[in-house]
Each structure stands twice: as structure tokens, then as C-alpha cells.
Scaffold this motif. Structure first.
Motif, short mmCIF file in Angstrom:
data_model
loop_
_atom_site.label_atom_id
_atom_site.label_comp_id
_atom_site.label_asym_id
_atom_site.label_seq_id
_atom_site.Cartn_x
_atom_site.Cartn_y
_atom_site.Cartn_z
N GLN A 114 0.87 -1.17 0.00
CA GLN A 114 0.00 0.00 0.00
C GLN A 114 0.91 1.23 0.00
O GLN A 114 1.73 1.39 0.89
N TYR A 115 0.76 2.08 -0.98
CA TYR A 115 1.69 3.20 -1.14
C TYR A 115 1.17 4.51 -0.57
O TYR A 115 1.95 5.43 -0.32
N ASP A 116 -0.13 4.63 -0.35
CA ASP A 116 -0.69 5.91 0.06
C ASP A 116 -1.14 5.88 1.51
O ASP A 116 -1.48 4.83 2.06
N LEU A 117 -1.12 7.05 2.12
CA LEU A 117 -1.70 7.29 3.44
C LEU A 117 -2.79 8.34 3.30
O LEU A 117 -2.71 9.20 2.41
N PRO A 118 -3.82 8.33 4.14
CA PRO A 118 -4.96 9.24 3.98
C PRO A 118 -4.54 10.71 3.97
O PRO A 118 -4.01 11.23 4.95
N GLY A 119 -4.77 11.37 2.82
CA GLY A 119 -4.51 12.80 2.70
C GLY A 119 -3.05 13.20 2.69
O GLY A 119 -2.74 14.39 2.66
N VAL A 120 -2.13 12.25 2.71
CA VAL A 120 -0.70 12.56 2.80
C VAL A 120 -0.14 12.87 1.41
O VAL A 120 -0.33 12.10 0.46
N PHE A 121 0.53 14.02 1.30
CA PHE A 121 1.12 14.51 0.04
C PHE A 121 0.07 14.62 -1.07
O PHE A 121 0.37 14.45 -2.25
N VAL A 128 0.59 9.82 -5.37
CA VAL A 128 0.15 8.42 -5.31
C VAL A 128 1.00 7.56 -4.38
O VAL A 128 0.66 6.40 -4.16
N ALA A 129 2.09 8.08 -3.84
CA ALA A 129 2.97 7.22 -3.02
C ALA A 129 3.67 8.04 -1.95
O ALA A 129 4.24 9.09 -2.24
N VAL A 130 3.63 7.52 -0.74
CA VAL A 130 4.42 8.09 0.35
C VAL A 130 5.85 7.58 0.26
O VAL A 130 6.81 8.33 0.46
N ASN A 131 6.00 6.31 -0.07
CA ASN A 131 7.33 5.71 -0.21
C ASN A 131 7.32 4.75 -1.38
O ASN A 131 7.15 3.53 -1.22
N GLY A 132 7.53 5.29 -2.56
CA GLY A 132 7.47 4.47 -3.77
C GLY A 132 8.61 3.48 -3.90
O GLY A 132 8.52 2.55 -4.71
N SER A 133 9.69 3.65 -3.12
CA SER A 133 10.82 2.73 -3.22
C SER A 133 10.48 1.33 -2.73
O SER A 133 11.15 0.36 -3.09
N LEU A 276 15.50 3.29 2.13
CA LEU A 276 14.22 3.32 2.83
C LEU A 276 13.69 4.74 3.00
O LEU A 276 12.48 4.98 2.89
N TYR A 277 14.57 5.70 3.29
CA TYR A 277 14.12 7.04 3.66
C TYR A 277 14.17 8.04 2.51
O TYR A 277 13.59 9.12 2.62
N GLY A 278 14.85 7.70 1.42
CA GLY A 278 15.04 8.67 0.35
C GLY A 278 13.74 9.20 -0.22
O GLY A 278 13.55 10.42 -0.39
N PHE A 279 12.80 8.31 -0.53
CA PHE A 279 11.55 8.73 -1.17
C PHE A 279 10.71 9.61 -0.26
O PHE A 279 10.24 10.68 -0.68
N PRO A 280 10.46 9.23 1.01
CA PRO A 280 9.68 10.13 1.88
C PRO A 280 10.36 11.47 2.10
O PRO A 280 9.68 12.50 2.22
N VAL A 281 11.70 11.48 2.14
CA VAL A 281 12.42 12.76 2.28
C VAL A 281 12.16 13.63 1.06
O VAL A 281 11.86 14.84 1.19
N GLU A 282 12.24 13.05 -0.12
CA GLU A 282 12.00 13.83 -1.34
C GLU A 282 10.56 14.33 -1.40
O GLU A 282 10.30 15.48 -1.80
N GLN A 283 9.61 13.49 -1.03
CA GLN A 283 8.22 13.91 -1.03
C GLN A 283 8.00 15.06 -0.04
O GLN A 283 7.24 16.00 -0.33
#
Length: 370
Positions: A114-121, A128-133, A276-283
Motif C-alpha cells: 500500500q503506497y498511500d496514506l490518507p490525505g498525505v502529500f 500516489v505514493a508516500v514511499n514508492g521505493s 528506505l528514507y530517500g523517497f519520503p524525504v524527497e516527497q
């Protein structure tokens, strides 16, 4: 560091700035090369660990304890720290939404993700993704299963058979991208073409380990691999050649690069955490207003390295210690030996010994006859 290269690849879709590198449509090809390099190295080194200790339970404990502790922490931080801070929902709405909780459970189980969180980004260019990695991790675990099959069937002892393992996903990929067959869009809850491609590359990494004594590694070979990739790009045949060119190039560079050009070990331990952290940091940077790829790369790489180092020292390192404690084979027990206490010359005996006197010969009263 390949993990930092992945950050560069993700910066473009996250910001919607596909010309940030001046590459335009080439960004996707660059991203597939970075993931291919990761899968090739993983196949090589994971096969090595199996051959060192081909015991099924210990193998899986080692593999899961390498990735799961760090994954659990990044999922929890994303769902319960980052999510409430950046969501468009109120705190009450967020935490009562089932998606906030299923994000943790589904991604911890790896299948399905599951890539999304409610209302996040929700208002970023890539909502479409909080952490696509994280999509790579199920493929990695399937690679672990591939090594298990190779080991349990004894293919590693008849190493020529490993190419049959690689040939199956590669053949399906060729037939699918050329519309000879029509495979479903997803297999094992993953996109079909990337799954087949990276499993083939993982298998070639396994083959590289098994044939490490036969493969001639040279910089000329690396140059030839680069030329091949340039010639076949951007046609669909590149998805096939990549299964050979990337493993060869990556392993040759790793073996022949001078030590003074290699990153120090204290830094390379951060690689999984950077992943692990790169994608959420970029978002988060895009949510804060970064609107081109170079801004996200310039700030995202150092932040991700710091978080990667923290992940290693605070989480992953302790998972490896637990792995060692659970899977190291105990030393064989030595036969018990009786310990005899030393007796000093001045020590008196504990038991008084009888005094031995010389025995006098007895003379018979009867005299011998003449």
C-alpha cells in the motif's frame, strides 16, 4: 552509491520536473539501470551467503532480519509521525481512517503493498505514493526464494542449470514486450514486466557468483557493456541485454575499482537506510515547495544519508546482532576432562600412609641334612 542514484531517479517524478537532468524521457532508463545494479549485486552476495551455510531456517532468519527491522521503523515513522504532520485531514480523521493502519500492516507483510496514506502529500506532483521505493522489496524477497530453489535443488552444484532459471523470466519478458503473448498486467501483486526483468537480473547475479572463477573481469568488458546499452536503447531489447550488461559492469567495477576510490565502510552501511528514507524525504521536500529535481537532489541526498546512518546505528545493526545470536552454529562441545588439583611439595598428605619396613627373611628351625 546506488541508493543515492535512486534518489536522483525519483526526484523527477516527485517534482514533475522531467527535464531537470536535461534528459527528458531518458530518466526512466536511468532508473531501471540503478535498480538492475541493486538486484544483480543482491543475487551475487545472497547466493554467497547460502553456500556458506545452506540451512533453510537459518538462511531465512538471516535474510528477514536484514531488511525487516529497518522496514518496520520507517513504516511506523511514516504512518504515525510524518503522516499526521503533512496530511490534509484532521488528526482525528487521519487516525480513524483504516488506511493509516493498513499502511503499516500491508507493507510489513510485503504482499500486497500500500503506497498511500490518507490525505498525505495529496497536493504534491506525485500524490500516489508516500514511499514508492518499497515496491523493490517484494522482488528482493522473491530473489531470496530464487536462491532457496537453486540451493535446495542443488543447481549451485550443477551450475550450468542456473541459466535455465534466468531464461524463464527473460523469455516471458521478451514475448510479452513484443506482444507475442499477453500476460496480465500484474503477477504476484507486482507489475509484470519489472518483475520478470529484475528476477532475470537477480538470477544472473546468482550465476555470476557460481561462475566467478570463469568470468574474465576487465575494464574493456565494462566499456563493451556500456556500448551495448547505448546501441539498444531505447528499444525493448534493452530490457533483455540489461540482464547481462548490468551484472557484468557492476561486479567488475566492484572488483577492480581501486580502494582509494571506494566509499569508506562507515558511510556504505547507510545504503539500505538511504533506500528506505530517500523517497519520503524527497516527497517532504516537494511538499515544502521544492519544485525542480536539482533542489530535491541537493537537499535530499545529505538528509537521506544522515537518516540512513541513524537507521544503521539505531536499528539495523541491532537486527544483525540478533541475527548472529539466533543463527550462529554453537561450537562443538568438548569431552569433559577431570581436573586434578596440583599438590605442593610442602602440603602434608591427607591420609597417613603406612610405614614400609624391610622384611627380614625367616630361618627355619629345622637344619638341612648332610
Amino acid at each position: 552509491m546506488i541508493a543515492c542514484g535512486v534518489i536522483g531517479f525519483h526526484a523527477m517524478p516527485i517534482t514533475g520536473d522531467y527535464e531537470g537532468w536535461g534528459w527528458g524521457q531518458h530518466w526512466y532508463h536511468y532508473g531501471t539501470l540503478t535498480v538492475a545494479a541493486f538486484m544483480a549485486m543482491s543475487g551475487f552476495f545472497v547466493m554467497k551467503t547460502w553456500e556458506r551455510d545452506p540451512q533453510l531456517v537459518r538462511y531465512w532468519v538471516r535474510r528477514l532480519l536484514r531488511i525487516m527491522p529497518g522496514l518496520f521503523v520507517v513504516l511506523a515513522l511514516s504512518a504515525f509521525v510524518l503522516g499526521p504532520l503533512v496530511t490534509t485531514l484532521s488528526a482525528g480523521e487521519y487516525f480513524t481512517d483504516p488506511g493509516a493502519w493498513t499502511y503499516l500492516v500491508n507493507n510489513a507483510l510485503l504482499f500486497p503493498q500500500q503506497y498511500d496514506l490518507p490525505g498525505v502529500f495529496a497536493d504534491t506532483p506525485y500524490p500516489v505514493a508516500v514511499n514508492g521505493s518499497l515496491w523493490c522489496l517484494p522482488v528482493e524477497v522473491l530473489g531470496y526464494a530464487l536462491v532457496t530453489v537453486v540451493g535446495l535443488l542443488g543447481i549451485n552444484r550443477r551450475r550450468y542449470l542456473v541459466f535455465g532459471v534466468a531464461l524463464l523470466p527473460a523469455t516471458l519478458l521478451v514475448l510479452n514486450v513484443n506482444d507475442v503473448i499477453d500476460l496480465p498486467d500484474t503477477m504476484l501483486l507486482l507489475l509484470t514486466d519489472p518483475l520478470l526483468q529484475y528476477l532475470a537480473i537477480y538470477a544472473m547475479g546468482i550465476a555470476a557468483w557460481l561462475y566467478r572463477d570463469k568470468i574474465p573481469l576487465s575494464w574493456w568488458g565494462v566499456a563493451a557493456a556500456v556500448v551495448i546499452e547505448i546501441l539498444v536503447y531505447p528499444g525493448p531489447f534493452a530490457d533483455i541485454t540489461r540482464a547481462v550488461t548490468v551484472p557484468y559492469a557492476v561486479l567488475t567495477i566492484g572488483a577492480k575499482l581501486p580502494s582509494w576510490l571506494c566509499l569508506p565502510n562507515w558511510l556504505t552501511v547507510a545504503s539500505f537506510g538511504v533506500f528506505l528514507y530517500g523517497f519520503p524525504v524527497e516527497q517532504t521536500l516537494a511538499w515544502l515547495g521544492a519544485d525542480n529535481a536539482w533542489q530535491v537532489i541537493g537537499a535530499g541526498v545529505p538528509i537521506s544519508i544522515v537518516l540512513g546512518l541513524a537507521s544503521w546505528h539505531l536499528v539495523e545493526k541491532h537486527g544483525l546482532r540478533l541475527r548472529t545470536a539466533l543463527t550462529d552454529k554453537p561450537a562443538p562441545a568438548e569431552p569433559p576432562t577431570e581436573t586434578i588439583a596440583a599438590v605442593r611439595d610442602t602440603d602434608a598428605p591427607t591420609v597417613e600412609l603406612p610405614v614400609l619396613r624391610p622384611v627380614e627373611p625367616q630361618v627355619s628351625a629345622r637344619q638341612p641334612g648332610p
